[in-house]
Every structure is written in C-alpha cells, then in structure tokens.
Design an enzyme around this catalytic site. Structure first.
Site, mmCIF file in Angstrom:
data_model
loop_
_atom_site.group_PDB
_atom_site.id
_atom_site.type_symbol
_atom_site.label_atom_id
_atom_site.label_comp_id
_atom_site.label_asym_id
_atom_site.label_seq_id
_atom_site.Cartn_x
_atom_site.Cartn_y
_atom_site.Cartn_z
ATOM 1 N N GLU A 170 -3.467 7.658 -3.807
ATOM 2 C CA GLU A 170 -3.337 6.373 -3.111
ATOM 3 C C GLU A 170 -3.373 5.259 -4.035
ATOM 4 O OE1 GLU A 170 -7.114 5.022 -1.227
ATOM 5 O OE2 GLU A 170 -6.055 4.713 0.484
ATOM 6 N N TYR A 212 0.805 -1.385 -0.014
ATOM 7 C CA TYR A 212 0.107 0.040 0.042
ATOM 8 C C TYR A 212 1.100 1.275 0.020
ATOM 9 C CZ TYR A 212 -2.979 3.783 1.753
ATOM 10 O OH TYR A 212 -3.582 4.788 1.760
#
Ligand code: GDP
Ligand code: MN
Length: 425
Positions: free
Chosen positions: A235, A147
């Site tokens: 993101e 991530y």
C-alpha cells in the site's frame, strides 16, 4: 466463530497450522525492498539515536541539496501524520524546515509513544525515526498525491492494482463516499503486467507528458517488486507527483507472506518482534501455534481443526475463547507445561479447557503430561477441565481423577462443556 483465527492459522497450501500468514515491516524496510526493484522512493535514512539524526540530515543535504526534511516515526501502524506522541504532543510525521530544526523535531518523536487511529488506543514506542528529504518542494507544476496498492483478488485469482487520484488521506472514507474515484486493474499472474495496463493507470490518474511516462515505469517496477518479494500486500499512500513531474513513493506499507520467508532470509531478519504480541512471539519460539483472542476460556487443543471446533463449542455455550492454541502432535508434559504457561499469561483467562484427541499420541500419556505439568507449576488458580478422547481415554480419565489435583476430567465433549459452564458460573 472466530474466522480471524482461521485465516491466521492455516497455511493455504499444505493446511499445516501456522501462527500467522503475514509479516509486517517498517516503512524504511519497505522502501528498501521497493527501491531494490527499481521503484523510486523518497530518499531517507533511518536512525535510532538523536545524535545520528543530524548527521543523517547533513548527509541527505550533501546528496540531494535539500534544506527541508521530514521526520517520520517508524511504527507498525498508519495514520502517523495525524497521530500524536503522548509525551510531547508532536505528530508522527513532521516537516523540519532547515537542518537546525531536525534535532528538535526528532526529540519530539523518538523514544515517545505514538498513538494513531490504527494503534487501538495504546501508543506505540517509537524506537526509530526515518529522516527524509522533503519532496513537496515548490516548482513549475502542482504536487499531486495518489493512492496505490497491489494485492491479490481471491475472487478472480488475479493480482490487482487499486489506485486513486485521492491519495494521502484516509482511503477508507474515499471508498465509502466516492467509490467511483477508486480504480482497479487486474493482472493475470501468468501474463504479468502489460504495457497498456500501466498506461491506462497513468491516464486514469490524469497524467501527461513526463509524469505519465514516469508513472508507467513506477507501476511496472512496483508490480515486479510485489511479485518477486512474495508480498501479500503493498500500500503506497501517497504516491507523489513532484512539482518537477517525477513519480515516487512517499509512504510504503509492505506485508510479506510469511510462508515464503524461507526464500528471503533477508526479509525474515526484518521481523520486529517488539511490534508483535509478546505471548504470540514466545509461543512461536517453542513451536506452538497460538493466537490471542479476547475471551476468557483458555483452550489447549491438538490439531487446528479440533481447535476451531472447540472454539465453536465455547461460543455456543455463550462464552468467548481466550485463544487459539494448537499444541501439535507431541502433547508431552514439557509441551503441556509450555502451553499452560502461555495461556496463563493472559489475565482474562478464567478457565482452561484441554481438549485432546489421542490418535497417535495416547491419552494416558497426555493425562500424565497434564498432571506432571500441573505439579511442576505449583498452584494454578483457574479451573482446568481436561477432555481426552481416543486411545486409552478411560485410563487417562483415571489418571486425572486420581491425581488429587483440582482438575476436572471428561471423556464426552458435552460433559466437558458442562464442566466449563460450571467452572465459569
Ligand atoms: P501516514 O500518516 O502514517 O500514512 O504517513 P505518511 O508517510 O503517508 O505521511 C503522512 C503525510 O505527511 C503524507 O500524506 C504527506 O502529506 C506528508 N508528507 C510526507 N512526506 C512529506 C514531505 O516530504 N514533505 C511534506 N511537506 N509533507 C510530507
Ligand atoms: Mn501514508
């Protein structure tokens, strides 16, 4: 008080009320921006017709040799992999093993309504799909999903890269259950990302060898694109380490600071109005700052500060504002009418409070505007309370009272509040 409205309606630099501060774009557009700055992304082609999907897959096959593809619904919401297309039951991100499976897979997604954990219970129409090469192919090493996000830390005034070994899944639950697995790297915007910082990130992600080196390049390119695109958030979930130790972005969520859009006309053109609240879009076109909220008291106010104060007052009375609306400086009949029409599009509205301070704009002119707009619109079925204060407030009240319309007037705020209360009870 609705702080969401505050953050969404005030420009942090000039204090000029703006409709919003952020523009979301689709994954395929985000990947286009990233790759333009040298970030390696999963290769793909966007299509809006079934016929084009097979062609796109064939082209990808010719370019990369891939036999497997992944079909990805393009909507402004995450969680597509686990989401469901209402009409077909398909997920929103689906692997198609072989060219002949691409068409069937696209049929299950394109034109359907995809509901995910982030779509608030309403499926979103999928009008485009991204056909990508499958990058989870088997090889020497395991694939790994990470991530990574880039955003501004307002508390320190620095940019921040947040990253984790626990990619691919719901990062909120990682943050809640195993916060020690989320790392932060703060970057001084004046100095920029330093080499040691990129290496630290690659190290903390457990990488070595070629993957380590590729990750440092990936992070550097990602940071550069964040700064140069005037984004407010990136993101990337997942960032993938392939089985041959390459690092690439499989998903990309990019939010652009729309105060900077004037510098990026190409990004401004990426706006997808079908993903936004239609009333907000319409208001934006006529230059009204409007944010839809969930209550039942419509507000028409001049000035963002007074609009906030009016919303506070509605809340103090125990009611909920239906919207934030700043009509700006020119509260003439045409503008007041536009504002009424926009407020009345919301079926929840049970009363409208017009709260205008006449400084430069004279109250009697606004009152005449209200009366003209009302007459022009025919019957309005919700009670309207008009409070005008400032220059020529008394004359304004007289105009409203003598209009013969179902409009209640007030000069003092308290009086306006009481009338709203009467109208709703
Ligand atoms: P999201 O669910 O909206 O966040 O969409 P993503 O783009 O993150 O895709 C969801 C999941 O699909 C990813 O976490 C991956 O596990 C999987 N996925 C994406 N691309 C590929 C691919 O090329 N091959 C395979 N096998 N899985 C993929
Ligand atoms: Mn994702």
């Amino acid at each position: 008080m609705c702080y969401k409205a505050i953050s969404r309606t005030k420009s942090p630099i000039f204090g000029i009320p703006k409709k919003k501060n952020h523009m979301n774009i689709h994954e395929y557009q985000a990947k286009g921006i990233l790759s333009g700055f040298g970030v390696t992304v999963q290769r793909g082609k966007v299509v809006d017709k079934l016929e084009d999907a097979v062609t796109a897959a064939k082209e990808l096959n010719a370019e990369t040799g891939t036999e497997w593809f992944v079909v990805k619904a393009q909507i402004h919401a995450g969680g597509r992999g686990k989401g469901t297309v209402e009409e077909t039951g398909s997920h929103g991100v689906v692997l198609a093993k072989g060219l002949d499976k691409v068409e069937d897979t696209v049929k299950g997604i394109l034109g359907g309504h995809l509901e995910t954990a982030q779509t608030n219970g309403v499926g979103k129409l999928v009008s485009k799909v991204l056909i990508c090469e499958d990058v989870y192919y088997p090889g020497e090493a395991e694939t790994e999903e990470f991530y990574m996000s880039v955003l501004m830390n307002r508390a320190t005034g620095k940019n921040m890269i947040m990253y984790s070994t626990e990619g691919g899944m719901d990062i909120e639950s990682v943050a809640e259950n195993t916060p020690e697995l989320i790392f932060h790297e703060e970057i001084d915007p004046g100095l920029g990302l330093q080499g040691f910082q990129a290496r630290k990130i690659a190290f903390n992600l457990g990488l070595s060898g070629a993957a380590f080196k590729d990750m440092t390049k990936f992070v550097a390119a990602l940071y550069k694109s964040y700064v140069n695109s005037d984004s407010s958030m990136f993101e990337i979930n997942p960032v993938l380490k392939t089985s041959d130790n390459r690092i690439l972005a499989v998903d990309a969520k990019v939010t652009i600071d729309d105060n900077a859009l004037y510098r990026h006309p190409d990004y401004a053109a990426m706006r997808d109005e079908s993903e936004e609240d239609p009333t907000e879009v319409e208001a934006g076109k006529v230059g009204l700052s409007y944010v839809k909220l969930d209550g039942n008291v419509g507000c028409m106010v001049n000035g963002a500060g007074l609009a906030m104060a009016t919303m506070d007052m509605i809340k103090l009375l125990g009611f909920e504002p239906a919207n934030f609306l700043d009509v700006g400086g020119t509260a003439d009949a045409a503008r007041v009418e536009q504002a009424f029409r926009i407020i009345l599009k919301d079926p929840n509205v049970k009363a409208i409070l017009v709260n205008i301070f006449g400084g430069i704009v004279r109250c009697d002119r606004v009152a005449q505007g209200v009366v003209d707009a009302y007459k022009n619109m025919g019957e309005i079925n919700v009670p309207i309370i008009v409070r005008l204060q400032g220059t020529n407030a008394v004359e304004a009240k007289k105009i409203i009272d003598e209009s013969g319309l179902k409009v209640m007037s007030a000069i003092a705020l308290k009086e306006a509040a009481e009338k709203v209360q009467q109208a709703l009870s």
